[in-house]
Design a protein around this motif. Structure first.
Motif, PDB file in Angstrom:
ATOM      1  N   PHE A  92       9.978  53.953  46.047  1.00  0.00           N
ATOM      2  CA  PHE A  92       9.505  54.626  47.423  1.00  0.00           C
ATOM      3  C   PHE A  92       7.812  54.230  47.526  1.00  0.00           C
ATOM      4  CE2 PHE A  92       8.869  58.074  50.371  1.00  0.00           C
ATOM      5  CZ  PHE A  92       9.996  58.250  50.964  1.00  0.00           C
ATOM      6  N   THR A  93       7.339  54.012  46.407  1.00  0.00           N
ATOM      7  CA  THR A  93       5.869  53.489  46.690  1.00  0.00           C
ATOM      8  C   THR A  93       5.870  52.261  47.268  1.00  0.00           C
ATOM      9  OG1 THR A  93       5.211  55.063  44.582  1.00  0.00           O
ATOM     10  CG2 THR A  93       3.721  53.264  45.412  1.00  0.00           C
TER      11      THR A  93
ATOM     12  N   THR B 164       2.499  69.218  53.604  1.00  0.00           N
ATOM     13  CA  THR B 164       1.820  67.711  53.793  1.00  0.00           C
ATOM     14  C   THR B 164       0.955  67.832  54.786  1.00  0.00           C
ATOM     15  OG1 THR B 164       4.108  66.966  53.261  1.00  0.00           O
ATOM     16  CG2 THR B 164       2.765  65.573  54.520  1.00  0.00           C
ATOM     17  N   VAL B 165       0.880  68.558  56.028  1.00  0.00           N
ATOM     18  CA  VAL B 165      -0.197  68.345  56.890  1.00  0.00           C
ATOM     19  C   VAL B 165      -1.514  68.827  56.158  1.00  0.00           C
ATOM     20  CG1 VAL B 165      -0.913  69.328  59.022  1.00  0.00           C
ATOM     21  CG2 VAL B 165       1.247  68.341  58.837  1.00  0.00           C
ATOM     22  N   SER B 166      -1.374  69.970  55.494  1.00  0.00           N
ATOM     23  CA  SER B 166      -2.566  70.824  54.927  1.00  0.00           C
ATOM     24  C   SER B 166      -3.304  69.713  53.883  1.00  0.00           C
ATOM     25  CB  SER B 166      -2.045  71.851  54.442  1.00  0.00           C
ATOM     26  OG  SER B 166      -1.748  72.831  55.440  1.00  0.00           O
ATOM     27  N   PHE B 167      -2.421  69.234  53.024  1.00  0.00           N
ATOM     28  CA  PHE B 167      -2.781  68.450  51.931  1.00  0.00           C
ATOM     29  C   PHE B 167      -3.617  67.224  52.457  1.00  0.00           C
ATOM     30  CE2 PHE B 167      -2.275  65.722  48.188  1.00  0.00           C
ATOM     31  CZ  PHE B 167      -2.901  66.264  47.280  1.00  0.00           C
ATOM     32  N   GLN B 168      -2.889  66.436  53.375  1.00  0.00           N
ATOM     33  CA  GLN B 168      -3.335  65.161  53.855  1.00  0.00           C
ATOM     34  C   GLN B 168      -4.667  65.499  54.724  1.00  0.00           C
ATOM     35  OE1 GLN B 168      -0.901  62.709  56.178  1.00  0.00           O
ATOM     36  NE2 GLN B 168      -2.297  61.126  56.299  1.00  0.00           N
ATOM     37  N   THR B 169      -4.657  66.486  55.318  1.00  0.00           N
ATOM     38  CA  THR B 169      -5.855  66.784  56.439  1.00  0.00           C
ATOM     39  C   THR B 169      -7.112  67.008  55.321  1.00  0.00           C
ATOM     40  OG1 THR B 169      -4.616  67.687  57.968  1.00  0.00           O
ATOM     41  CG2 THR B 169      -6.959  68.141  57.852  1.00  0.00           C
ATOM     42  N   ILE B 170      -6.848  67.790  54.242  1.00  0.00           N
ATOM     43  CA  ILE B 170      -7.981  68.052  53.194  1.00  0.00           C
ATOM     44  C   ILE B 170      -8.424  66.605  52.585  1.00  0.00           C
ATOM     45  CG2 ILE B 170      -8.517  69.152  51.213  1.00  0.00           C
ATOM     46  CD1 ILE B 170      -6.886  71.719  52.090  1.00  0.00           C
TER      47      ILE B 170
ATOM     48  N   LEU C 157       4.021  62.722  42.930  1.00  0.00           N
ATOM     49  CA  LEU C 157       4.331  63.776  41.965  1.00  0.00           C
ATOM     50  C   LEU C 157       3.752  65.113  42.423  1.00  0.00           C
ATOM     51  CD1 LEU C 157       3.628  61.677  38.707  1.00  0.00           C
ATOM     52  CD2 LEU C 157       5.768  62.488  39.477  1.00  0.00           C
ATOM     53  N   ILE C 158       2.786  65.252  43.201  1.00  0.00           N
ATOM     54  CA  ILE C 158       2.266  66.346  43.551  1.00  0.00           C
ATOM     55  C   ILE C 158       3.094  67.255  44.380  1.00  0.00           C
ATOM     56  CG2 ILE C 158       0.504  67.379  45.080  1.00  0.00           C
ATOM     57  CD1 ILE C 158      -1.572  65.400  43.741  1.00  0.00           C
ATOM     58  N   LEU C 159       3.604  66.172  45.366  1.00  0.00           N
ATOM     59  CA  LEU C 159       4.754  66.697  46.286  1.00  0.00           C
ATOM     60  C   LEU C 159       6.022  67.161  45.307  1.00  0.00           C
ATOM     61  CD1 LEU C 159       6.076  66.910  49.065  1.00  0.00           C
ATOM     62  CD2 LEU C 159       6.743  64.745  48.803  1.00  0.00           C
ATOM     63  N   LEU C 160       6.413  66.542  44.454  1.00  0.00           N
ATOM     64  CA  LEU C 160       7.588  66.986  43.755  1.00  0.00           C
ATOM     65  C   LEU C 160       7.217  68.288  43.067  1.00  0.00           C
ATOM     66  CD1 LEU C 160       8.730  63.903  41.871  1.00  0.00           C
ATOM     67  CD2 LEU C 160      10.443  65.436  43.258  1.00  0.00           C
TER      68      LEU C 160
ATOM     69  N   LEU D 246      -2.089  52.920  43.426  1.00  0.00           N
ATOM     70  CA  LEU D 246      -2.475  53.654  42.308  1.00  0.00           C
ATOM     71  C   LEU D 246      -2.264  55.079  42.656  1.00  0.00           C
ATOM     72  CD1 LEU D 246      -5.366  51.985  40.983  1.00  0.00           C
ATOM     73  CD2 LEU D 246      -3.307  51.880  40.060  1.00  0.00           C
ATOM     74  N   LEU D 247      -2.744  55.431  43.913  1.00  0.00           N
ATOM     75  CA  LEU D 247      -2.810  56.687  44.341  1.00  0.00           C
ATOM     76  C   LEU D 247      -1.299  57.353  44.838  1.00  0.00           C
ATOM     77  CD1 LEU D 247      -4.541  59.460  44.880  1.00  0.00           C
ATOM     78  CD2 LEU D 247      -5.038  58.524  47.117  1.00  0.00           C
ATOM     79  N   ASP D 248      -0.428  56.443  45.459  1.00  0.00           N
ATOM     80  CA  ASP D 248       0.685  57.187  46.329  1.00  0.00           C
ATOM     81  C   ASP D 248       1.559  57.717  45.114  1.00  0.00           C
ATOM     82  OD1 ASP D 248      -0.005  56.510  48.558  1.00  0.00           O
ATOM     83  OD2 ASP D 248       1.443  54.684  48.808  1.00  0.00           O
ATOM     84  N   PRO D 249       2.002  57.105  44.020  1.00  0.00           N
ATOM     85  CA  PRO D 249       2.905  57.899  42.762  1.00  0.00           C
ATOM     86  C   PRO D 249       2.151  59.130  42.359  1.00  0.00           C
ATOM     87  CG  PRO D 249       2.579  55.716  42.282  1.00  0.00           C
ATOM     88  CD  PRO D 249       1.528  55.901  43.321  1.00  0.00           C
ATOM     89  N   ILE D 250       0.960  59.527  42.327  1.00  0.00           N
ATOM     90  CA  ILE D 250       0.453  60.706  41.979  1.00  0.00           C
ATOM     91  C   ILE D 250       0.690  61.627  42.935  1.00  0.00           C
ATOM     92  CG2 ILE D 250      -1.926  61.966  41.581  1.00  0.00           C
ATOM     93  CD1 ILE D 250      -2.775  59.193  40.570  1.00  0.00           C
ATOM     94  N   LEU D 251       0.424  61.093  44.243  1.00  0.00           N
ATOM     95  CA  LEU D 251       0.853  62.087  45.708  1.00  0.00           C
ATOM     96  C   LEU D 251       2.169  62.503  45.595  1.00  0.00           C
ATOM     97  CD1 LEU D 251      -1.534  60.491  48.103  1.00  0.00           C
ATOM     98  CD2 LEU D 251      -1.981  62.472  46.814  1.00  0.00           C
TER      99      LEU D 251
END
Length: 164
Positions: free
Chosen positions: A98-99, A34-40, A137-140, A130-135
């Motif tokens: 959750f979104t 999470t830290v890495s992905f959000q920072t990037i 799903l990436i987390l899942l 629009l972006l939160d559900p994609i994020l």
């Protein structure tokens, strides 16, 4: 800043008190991811394109707090409560729910100081919607990959133990 500090305490309390599923290994993986992905992501969206920012438009220490202590805890909550062994429709509704929770929280973070700490440039709430559900799903997907790696490591360890 007050709103952020309160949220960090509440989110982390819920994340760790409600944890019935995640092992310490999985927590470390999810936290680091999470830290890495959000920072990037934020290097481009926040700093290059000035879509949004935490506290100030410049890079500052206080902007690390949500990256390191808030968003990872929210992801742990999401995974702890995710209905893995249910029908896909229920899983879809959970992601939608959750979104909506994330969007409501984001609206709260837009309040003036001292409660709010998040600011929009050209970014709008519908971008996040629009972006939160994609994020999520990436987390899942990442979490399922970690589970697969753990199973493979356990099988390998068992084979090594049997060979001894």
């Amino acid at each position: 800043m007050i709103g952020l500090l309160i949220a960090i305490v509440i989110f982390n309390f819920i994340a760790f008190k409600s944890n019935k599923r995640l092992t310490m290994n999985q927590i470390v993986h999810i936290w680091t991811f999470t830290v890495s992905f959000q920072t990037i992501f934020d290097i481009f969206i926040e700093f290059k394109y000035h879509a949004y920012w935490y506290f100030d438009k410049e890079i500052d220490w206080s902007g690390l707090l949500p990256h390191v202590f808030l968003v990872p805890a929210a992801n742990l909550i999401f995974l702890n409560l995710y209905p893995f062994k249910t029908k896909i429709i229920k899983q879809g509704f959970y992601i939608l729910f959750f979104t909506i929770v994330i969007l409501v929280y984001e609206m709260i973070t837009l309040l003036p100081k001292p409660w709010g700490y998040f600011h929009y440039g050209w970014w709008e709430l519908w971008h996040a919607a629009l972006l939160d559900p994609i994020l999520l799903l990436i987390l899942l997907g990442y979490y399922k990959w970690i589970l697969k790696i753990e199973r493979k490591a356990c099988l390998q360890s068992n084979k090594n133990d049997e060979a001894k």
